[in-house]
Design an enzyme around this catalytic site. Structure first.
Site, PDB file in Angstrom:
ATOM      1  N   HIS A 105      -7.353  -2.803  -5.837  1.00  0.00           N
ATOM      2  CA  HIS A 105      -6.242  -2.308  -6.656  1.00  0.00           C
ATOM      3  C   HIS A 105      -6.718  -1.771  -7.997  1.00  0.00           C
ATOM      4  O   HIS A 105      -6.062  -0.918  -8.595  1.00  0.00           O
ATOM      5  CB  HIS A 105      -5.191  -3.410  -6.843  1.00  0.00           C
ATOM      6  CG  HIS A 105      -4.351  -3.617  -5.623  1.00  0.00           C
ATOM      7  ND1 HIS A 105      -3.110  -4.211  -5.658  1.00  0.00           N
ATOM      8  CD2 HIS A 105      -4.563  -3.286  -4.329  1.00  0.00           C
ATOM      9  CE1 HIS A 105      -2.601  -4.231  -4.431  1.00  0.00           C
ATOM     10  NE2 HIS A 105      -3.465  -3.696  -3.607  1.00  0.00           N
ATOM     11  N   ASN A 125       1.521  -5.351  -7.253  1.00  0.00           N
ATOM     12  CA  ASN A 125       0.686  -6.396  -7.855  1.00  0.00           C
ATOM     13  C   ASN A 125       1.468  -7.634  -8.303  1.00  0.00           C
ATOM     14  O   ASN A 125       0.938  -8.738  -8.286  1.00  0.00           O
ATOM     15  CB  ASN A 125      -0.057  -5.814  -9.071  1.00  0.00           C
ATOM     16  CG  ASN A 125      -1.026  -4.714  -8.667  1.00  0.00           C
ATOM     17  OD1 ASN A 125      -1.712  -4.826  -7.649  1.00  0.00           O
ATOM     18  ND2 ASN A 125      -1.074  -3.652  -9.443  1.00  0.00           N
ATOM     19  N   ARG A 138      -8.806  -8.255  -3.242  1.00  0.00           N
ATOM     20  CA  ARG A 138      -7.707  -7.293  -3.387  1.00  0.00           C
ATOM     21  C   ARG A 138      -7.668  -6.709  -4.796  1.00  0.00           C
ATOM     22  O   ARG A 138      -7.349  -5.537  -4.985  1.00  0.00           O
ATOM     23  CB  ARG A 138      -6.394  -8.006  -3.063  1.00  0.00           C
ATOM     24  CG  ARG A 138      -5.202  -7.084  -2.978  1.00  0.00           C
ATOM     25  CD  ARG A 138      -4.021  -7.801  -2.347  1.00  0.00           C
ATOM     26  NE  ARG A 138      -2.878  -6.924  -2.234  1.00  0.00           N
ATOM     27  CZ  ARG A 138      -1.689  -7.202  -2.759  1.00  0.00           C
ATOM     28  NH1 ARG A 138      -1.489  -8.324  -3.420  1.00  0.00           N
ATOM     29  NH2 ARG A 138      -0.694  -6.360  -2.603  1.00  0.00           N
ATOM     30  N   HIS A 166      -8.190  -7.722   5.342  1.00  0.00           N
ATOM     31  CA  HIS A 166      -6.986  -8.467   5.712  1.00  0.00           C
ATOM     32  C   HIS A 166      -7.299  -9.605   6.674  1.00  0.00           C
ATOM     33  O   HIS A 166      -6.383 -10.204   7.227  1.00  0.00           O
ATOM     34  CB  HIS A 166      -5.927  -7.518   6.284  1.00  0.00           C
ATOM     35  CG  HIS A 166      -5.286  -6.645   5.239  1.00  0.00           C
ATOM     36  ND1 HIS A 166      -4.389  -5.656   5.520  1.00  0.00           N
ATOM     37  CD2 HIS A 166      -5.421  -6.640   3.886  1.00  0.00           C
ATOM     38  CE1 HIS A 166      -3.995  -5.057   4.394  1.00  0.00           C
ATOM     39  NE2 HIS A 166      -4.623  -5.641   3.386  1.00  0.00           N
TER      40      HIS A 166
END
Ligand code: HEM
Ligand code: NAG
Length: 332
Positions: free
Chosen positions: A69, A97, A65, A196
């Site tokens: 990001h 975050n 992740r 995911h």
């Protein structure tokens, strides 16, 4: 070696051609970027990721992740790693975050060893890209090559995380647009969403689907009722309930497999942004395909990660190689 005079001339000519070819490509990411300057770079990163994931399997998800990001906000420039200062709230402290994104110490530990081995050579942005790949592999995904040569940015602004990262409430059109703005196709969006299949989510990221969906339904009718009942147990409709965490793929929470997609087929996507992939025949067909084809999904995932890993990169003499991934050079 028996080169005649003619051979030497030809060789010199060939070398000149190679040089001009590399010059053209110098500002693109490439494989073996650290081959001369820090040949151990990828081993050191892998070693640190291994240690961290052995201690806490959940950290693998954070690393995957983290790369996403990083790349969606100012490109893959390590801006996700910069700490806030009294004068600036950085990306890592923006709501998408903080508090959910962890694992920054893993990058710090790798960076410390890399600075000791090959000072000033390996960028923080490349460490994040390598670590994300290693996390995929350590959770059972397929290895993919990560071209390198990213340089580190000097700017990190919390609000840019809010405006660039898609929220879990997004529908198919909004997700498609969000990824298109970063040069990624709808198909790549569907593939990357497959991340995911590992990790956890705070209840607050989807509790509106359980308790206050819209004026007609308190519970999202596209969510399997049995799964909704289970999620309500894990996520009571209270402020402490909102802070609970649940696995994103309860079937195999720390295995990088295709069960993210098989969950969607039975209305067990956790977020609106997950289940919405089933909302058109064309995207549902991709979900079916990924659910049924482990190797196909893994290969496409690696390709899509490589493409994501090129978003807005700084190369050549742009940016810098940060000494400390948390601080821009000259401020520590
Ligand atoms: C398609 C749009 C996406 C949306 C709306 C989205 C949203 C979210 C949200 C809300 C969470 C849970 C955060 C929390 O509450 O703790 C999450 C977790 C996660 N996301 Fe995404 N995400 C998206 C795409 C991606 C992509 C492209 C990747 C990586 C390639 C990714 C990797 C992950 C991982 C691994 C987790 C689990 C994190 C953990 O366990 O700490 N996501 N995502
Ligand atoms: C959940 O909590 C909110 C705010 O406390 C409240 O407005 C809502 O009615 C609750 N929903 C359910 C289904 O209990």
């Amino acid at each position: 070696m028996a080169f005649g005079r003619r051979g030497e001339v030809l060789l010199a000519f060939a070398v000149a051609l190679c040089l001009s070819a590399t010059k053209l490509e110098a500002y693109e990411l490439h494989m073996g970027y650290y081959g001369k300057t820090c040949p151990q770079a990828e081993f050191i990163v892998l070693d640190e990721v291994k240690k961290a994931v052995a201690g806490d399997a959940g950290l693998a998800a954070d690393l995957v992740r983290m790369h996403f990001h990083d790349c969606f906000v100012r490109g893959c420039d390590g801006s996700i790693l910069i700490d806030s200062t009294p004068n600036n709230m950085a990306e890592k402290d923006a709501p998408p975050n903080n508090p959910s994104l962890e694992g920054f110490e893993i990058i710090d530990n790798a960076k410390k060893r890399l600075e000791a081995e090959c000072k000033g050579m390996v960028s923080c942005a490349d460490i994040v890209a390598f670590a994300a790949r290693d996390a995929v592999v350590l959770t059972g995904g397929l290895f993919y090559e990560v071209p390198a040569g990213r340089r580190d940015g000097r700017v990190s602004i919390a609000n840019e995380a809010l405006t660039n990262l898609p929220p879990p409430s997004f529908d198919l059109n909004q997700l498609t647009q969000s990824f298109a703005q970063k040069g990624l196709s709808q198909d790549e969006m569907i593939i990357l969403s497959g991340a995911h299949t590992i990790g956890q989510s705070h209840c607050s990221s989807f509790s509106s689907r359980l308790y206050n969906f819209n004026s007609a339904f308190s519970q999202d009718p596209s969510l399997d009722p049995a799964y909704a009942a289970q999620l309500k147990q894990e996520c009571p409709n209270t402020s402490s309930g909102a802070n609970q965490e649940v696995p994103m793929d309860p079937k195999s929470p720390s295995t990088f497999d295709t069960s993210y997609y098989s969950n969607l087929l039975v209305n067990r996507g956790l977020f609106t942004s997950d289940q919405t992939l089933m909302s058109t025949p064309a995207t549902a067909a991709k979900v079916w395909q990924n659910a049924a084809d482990w190797l196909g999904f893994q290969k496409k995932f690696g390709q899509a990660m490589r493409k994501m890993g090129k978003i807005g990169v700084l190369t050549g003499s742009e940016g810098e190689i940060r000494c400390n991934c948390r601080v821009v050079n000259g401020f520590n």
